[in-house]
Design an enzyme around this catalytic site. Structure first.
Site, PDB file in Angstrom:
ATOM      1  N   HIS A   1     -13.710  -1.659  -0.630  1.00 58.70           N
ATOM      2  CA  HIS A   1     -12.646  -1.346   0.312  1.00 58.70           C
ATOM      3  C   HIS A   1     -12.884  -2.065   1.657  1.00 58.70           C
ATOM      4  O   HIS A   1     -12.586  -1.539   2.723  1.00 58.70           O
ATOM      5  CB  HIS A   1     -12.562   0.174   0.530  1.00 58.70           C
ATOM      6  CG  HIS A   1     -11.179   0.704   0.738  1.00 58.70           C
ATOM      7  ND1 HIS A   1     -10.488   1.394  -0.210  1.00 58.70           N
ATOM      8  CD2 HIS A   1     -10.357   0.650   1.806  1.00 58.70           C
ATOM      9  CE1 HIS A   1      -9.304   1.766   0.260  1.00 58.70           C
ATOM     10  NE2 HIS A   1      -9.197   1.315   1.495  1.00 58.70           N
TER      11      HIS A   1
ATOM     12  N   THR B   1      -6.200   2.731  -6.512  1.00 59.30           N
ATOM     13  CA  THR B   1      -7.424   2.625  -5.710  1.00 59.30           C
ATOM     14  C   THR B   1      -8.275   3.869  -5.935  1.00 59.30           C
ATOM     15  O   THR B   1      -7.791   4.996  -5.784  1.00 59.30           O
ATOM     16  CB  THR B   1      -7.068   2.447  -4.223  1.00 59.30           C
ATOM     17  OG1 THR B   1      -6.337   1.225  -4.099  1.00 59.30           O
ATOM     18  CG2 THR B   1      -8.316   2.372  -3.353  1.00 59.30           C
TER      19      THR B   1
ATOM     20  N   TYR C   1      -2.319   5.524  -4.101  1.00 60.99           N
ATOM     21  CA  TYR C   1      -3.328   6.559  -3.911  1.00 60.99           C
ATOM     22  C   TYR C   1      -2.778   7.749  -4.654  1.00 60.99           C
ATOM     23  O   TYR C   1      -1.638   8.172  -4.386  1.00 60.99           O
ATOM     24  CB  TYR C   1      -3.479   6.916  -2.433  1.00 60.99           C
ATOM     25  CG  TYR C   1      -4.253   5.901  -1.627  1.00 60.99           C
ATOM     26  CD1 TYR C   1      -5.522   5.507  -2.015  1.00 60.99           C
ATOM     27  CD2 TYR C   1      -3.720   5.360  -0.465  1.00 60.99           C
ATOM     28  CE1 TYR C   1      -6.243   4.585  -1.267  1.00 60.99           C
ATOM     29  CE2 TYR C   1      -4.437   4.432   0.285  1.00 60.99           C
ATOM     30  CZ  TYR C   1      -5.701   4.054  -0.125  1.00 60.99           C
ATOM     31  OH  TYR C   1      -6.409   3.148   0.613  1.00 60.99           O
TER      32      TYR C   1
ATOM     33  N   LYS D   1      -8.786  -0.566  -8.574  1.00 61.97           N
ATOM     34  CA  LYS D   1      -9.425  -1.212  -7.408  1.00 61.97           C
ATOM     35  C   LYS D   1     -10.484  -0.287  -6.802  1.00 61.97           C
ATOM     36  O   LYS D   1     -10.211   0.893  -6.552  1.00 61.97           O
ATOM     37  CB  LYS D   1      -8.336  -1.506  -6.368  1.00 61.97           C
ATOM     38  CG  LYS D   1      -8.841  -2.039  -5.045  1.00 61.97           C
ATOM     39  CD  LYS D   1      -7.671  -2.493  -4.192  1.00 61.97           C
ATOM     40  CE  LYS D   1      -8.110  -2.997  -2.844  1.00 61.97           C
ATOM     41  NZ  LYS D   1      -8.472  -1.921  -1.921  1.00 61.97           N
TER      42      LYS D   1
ATOM     43  N   SER E   1       0.822  -1.219   0.000  1.00 59.77           N
ATOM     44  CA  SER E   1       0.000   0.000   0.000  1.00 59.77           C
ATOM     45  C   SER E   1       0.855   1.268   0.000  1.00 59.77           C
ATOM     46  O   SER E   1       1.965   1.287   0.543  1.00 59.77           O
ATOM     47  CB  SER E   1      -0.874   0.002   1.257  1.00 59.77           C
ATOM     48  OG  SER E   1      -1.404   1.280   1.490  1.00 59.77           O
TER      49      SER E   1
HETATM   50  C1  LIG Z   1      -6.466  -2.440   7.894  1.00 60.29           C
HETATM   51  C2  LIG Z   1      -6.769  -2.242   6.440  1.00 60.29           C
HETATM   52  C3  LIG Z   1      -6.058  -1.303   5.718  1.00 60.29           C
HETATM   53  C4  LIG Z   1      -6.323  -1.119   4.361  1.00 60.29           C
HETATM   54  N1  LIG Z   1      -5.566  -0.235   3.651  1.00 60.29           N
HETATM   55  C5  LIG Z   1      -5.753  -0.140   2.317  1.00 60.29           C
HETATM   56  C6  LIG Z   1      -4.906   0.675   1.528  1.00 60.29           C
HETATM   57  O1  LIG Z   1      -3.973   1.295   2.040  1.00 60.29           O
HETATM   58  N2  LIG Z   1      -5.139   0.741   0.201  1.00 60.29           N
HETATM   59  C7  LIG Z   1      -6.157   0.051  -0.407  1.00 60.29           C
HETATM   60  O2  LIG Z   1      -6.329   0.152  -1.620  1.00 60.29           O
HETATM   61  N3  LIG Z   1      -6.963  -0.733   0.310  1.00 60.29           N
HETATM   62  C8  LIG Z   1      -6.784  -0.861   1.642  1.00 60.29           C
HETATM   63  N4  LIG Z   1      -7.586  -1.698   2.377  1.00 60.29           N
HETATM   64  C9  LIG Z   1      -8.639  -2.476   1.688  1.00 60.29           C
HETATM   65  C10 LIG Z   1      -8.091  -3.822   1.214  1.00 60.29           C
HETATM   66  O3  LIG Z   1      -7.167  -3.671   0.182  1.00 60.29           O
HETATM   67  C11 LIG Z   1      -9.224  -4.733   0.735  1.00 60.29           C
HETATM   68  O4  LIG Z   1      -9.969  -4.065  -0.251  1.00 60.29           O
HETATM   69  C12 LIG Z   1     -10.144  -5.177   1.858  1.00 60.29           C
HETATM   70  O5  LIG Z   1      -9.407  -5.426   3.027  1.00 60.29           O
HETATM   71  C13 LIG Z   1     -10.895  -6.427   1.444  1.00 60.29           C
HETATM   72  O6  LIG Z   1     -11.774  -6.830   2.454  1.00 60.29           O
HETATM   73  P1  LIG Z   1     -11.395  -7.934   3.559  1.00 60.29           P
HETATM   74  O7  LIG Z   1     -10.512  -7.255   4.559  1.00 60.29           O
HETATM   75  O8  LIG Z   1     -12.726  -8.276   4.141  1.00 60.29           O
HETATM   76  O9  LIG Z   1     -10.694  -9.072   2.884  1.00 60.29           O
HETATM   77  C14 LIG Z   1      -7.345  -1.877   3.736  1.00 60.29           C
HETATM   78  C15 LIG Z   1      -8.061  -2.825   4.472  1.00 60.29           C
HETATM   79  C16 LIG Z   1      -7.790  -3.020   5.809  1.00 60.29           C
HETATM   80  C17 LIG Z   1      -8.569  -4.064   6.569  1.00 60.29           C
END
Ligand SMILES: Cc1cc2nc3c(=O)[nH]c(=O)nc-3n(C[C@H](O)[C@H](O)[C@H](O)COP(=O)(O)O)c2cc1C
Length: 407
Positions: A300, A186, A160, A276, A136
């Site tokens: 997300h 994203t 981002y 995404k 990320s």
């Molecule tokens: C703690 C956390 C931090 C996240 N940070 C980002 C991020 O920095 N960039 C991003 O595109 N998605 C981020 N996401 C979303 C994840 O990439 C993903 O879309 C999501 O976790 C999928 O759902 P799940 O946790 O139920 O598997 C984050 C998710 C979590 C749980």
């Protein structure tokens, strides 16, 4: 009537054999974990409350989060029997390259806050498992360091697009230079989501020692020990930042992001481009028209727009809209290999998981992430066999029925 007899010593002896005592508490706890949900419970015990909640929680009333999960409880598999399933093939291709499972570790910010082993632990596990991992922009390990610490892994970089386009261009150039395979833009973050748990917990980066967190520290001494005895927790791709998560996100996210930016990115990034955060067929078509090689149907993980569409339900129309012009992945709410199989059957080429591996990371560092990967792989294989399907690539919509109600 039951006839009883005195047991012989020779019969009792094997029953009384004591098991070897496991002194390593992490290994002992992980050995008893049977599912990702078990890992979640262990994570909740091991990480401080604010840290666990940051990973576990969603935006607003967490309606999206709950729906993204509960939709998988509506899945009814349609198995066939008397098919020879003695040999299974879980492999597929993702962005044209082989993957051992139809799975990707999703980008997650703050990863070293979950456990000091952070992104390198996740990337190494992904490499051992034979799947890609996306670092990320809000990661806590730099682009170059991760590439060095996880040689041989398939690394993607999640971007981002900042208000400062020059800074974004630099990040893209660094990812290219460090050999990252794909860029993931994203697009569901024009503004930060309202994460009420973080507000209530007063979460800051780096986590600060208030009276409350100090008291908590006594309960999670190991976590705080790791925090203060390892290199400072900071966003490796950003300048050092002290403030709340929402304040930081407001600096990084750009509400003016538009389709022109995607076209610009397509020009400056030569490799595969993944977009995404798509939840509609129209947006999927538009980003593919603008040059995306793949889209992730995602809200997300329920962390942005609460009450956003549920990814698994949107998947079939988006697969239909995109056809074979781009790959389609899905994420949100996936907590088992059976969920992964359902997502693939409904048309995704791969599923992304975020929390599933973060629970592992919080529960036991790299060994916990490894455990998560093993659980998911075993469950994918088991589900496939019981469905009567030998190859992941043979999964079809007819293998799954979405019942109207949960339960
Ligand atoms: C703690 C956390 C931090 C996240 N940070 C980002 C991020 O920095 N960039 C991003 O595109 N998605 C981020 N996401 C979303 C994840 O990439 C993903 O879309 C999501 O976790 C999928 O759902 P799940 O946790 O139920 O598997 C984050 C998710 C979590 C749980």
């Amino acid at each position: 009537m039951t006839r009883r007899q005195w047991p012989q010593w020779s019969e009792l002896q094997p029953l009384l054999r004591p098991r070897a005592i496991q002194v390593d508490t992490t290994a002992r706890r992980l050995a008893r974990v049977a599912s990702i949900r078990d890992l979640r419970l262990l994570a909740r015990r091991r990480a401080p409350r604010a840290v666990f909640d940051y990973a576990d929680g969603g935006a607003g009333d967490e309606i999206s989060l709950r729906r993204s999960r509960s939709v998988y409880a509506r899945v009814e598999f349609q198995p066939r029997v008397l098919r020879d399933v003695s040999s299974l093939d879980l492999t597929t291709t993702i962005l044209g390259a082989p993957a051992a499972l139809p799975l990707v570790f999703a980008p997650t910010g703050f990863t070293r806050m979950m456990h000091t082993e952070g992104e390198p632990a996740v990337a190494r596990t992904a490499a051992r498992t034979g799947i890609p991992f996306a670092l990320s922009t809000m990661g806590t390990t730099s682009i170059e360091r991760l590439a060095a610490e996880a040689p041989g892994s398939r690394l993607w970089f999640q971007l981002y697009l900042w208000r400062d386009r020059g800074a974004s261009r630099d990040l893209v150039a660094r990812a290219q230079q460090a050999g990252y395979e794909a860029l993931v833009l994203t697009v569901d973050t024009p503004v930060p989501g309202l994460r009420l748990r973080d507000v209530r917990n007063g979460l800051t980066l780096p986590p600060s020692l208030s009276v409350k967190t100090f008291a908590e520290g006594a309960l999670h001494a190991r976590w705080w020990f790791d925090l203060v005895t390892t290199e400072p927790l900071e966003f490796a791709s950003l300048k050092r930042f002290d403030g709340t998560v929402a304040e930081l996100a407001a600096q990084v996210f750009d509400p003016a992001l538009s389709m022109q930016d995607l076209a610009w990115l397509r020009e400056i990034w030569a490799g595969p481009l993944v977009v995404k955060g798509i939840t509609s067929a129209e947006d999927a078509r538009a980003v593919v028209d603008a040059g995306a090689d793949a889209v992730v149907v995602s809200n997300h993980g329920g962390r942005q727009l609460d009450r956003a569409p549920t990814p698994l339900e949107q998947l079939p129309v988006i697969v239909d809209a995109v056809g074979d012009r781009a790959e389609v992945y899905v994420d949100g709410g996936i907590l088992s290999g059976a969920d992964v199989v359902a997502a693939i059957a409904l048309g995704a080429r791969a599923a992304l998981v975020g929390r599933a591996y973060l629970y592992g990371l919080m529960a036991g560092g790299e060994r916990g992430v490894q455990k998560a990967a093993e659980i998911l792989a075993k469950e994918v294989a088991g589900t496939l066999a019981l469905l009567g399907v030998t190859r992941v690539v043979d999964l079809r919509p007819e293998h799954v029925l979405l019942r109207p109600e949960v339960g």
